[in-house]
Design an enzyme around this catalytic site. Structure first.
Site, PDB file in Angstrom:
ATOM      1  CG  HIS A   4      -1.826   1.144   1.313  1.00  0.00           C
ATOM      2  ND1 HIS A   4      -2.858   1.318   0.431  1.00  0.00           N
ATOM      3  CD2 HIS A   4      -1.863   2.201   2.151  1.00  0.00           C
ATOM      4  CE1 HIS A   4      -3.496   2.441   0.728  1.00  0.00           C
ATOM      5  NE2 HIS A   4      -2.906   2.986   1.774  1.00  0.00           N
ATOM      6  CB  ALA A   5       0.844   4.377   0.400  1.00  0.00           C
TER       7      ALA A   5
END
Length: 87
Positions: free
Chosen positions: A15-16
């Site tokens: 994620h991210a």
């Protein structure tokens, strides 16, 4: 084409920020690379694609590569994941 299963071990999954490192690494290779989770498969060089899979800690994903540097690509990406995606 070669395929490997790999377990995500960093605290936030892909994620991210960890996903960004993953995409940058994937883009260093000439091969076509795919990330699979369940029935969904996305281009490993696409940030939105990888983020759309919702990959979290302890999830197992499948990486596939096809091309001139396919083995090198999967070795590099598996190593990045094993090291926590530079987290």
């Amino acid at each position: 084409m070669i395929t490997r299963e790999v377990k995500i071990n960093n605290s936030v999954g892909l994620h991210a920020r960890p996903a960004t490192f993953f995409i940058q690494k994937a883009n260093k290779y000439k091969s076509t690379i795919w990330v699979e989770r369940g029935e969904r498969r996305v281009n490993a060089k696409s940030l939105l694609g990888v983020l759309s899979l919702g990959i979290v800690k302890d999830m197992t994903i499948t990486l596939s590569a096809d091309g001139v540097d396919e083995a090198e690509a999967l070795d590099g990406l598996c190593e990045l994941i094993a090291n926590g995606c530079e987290e």
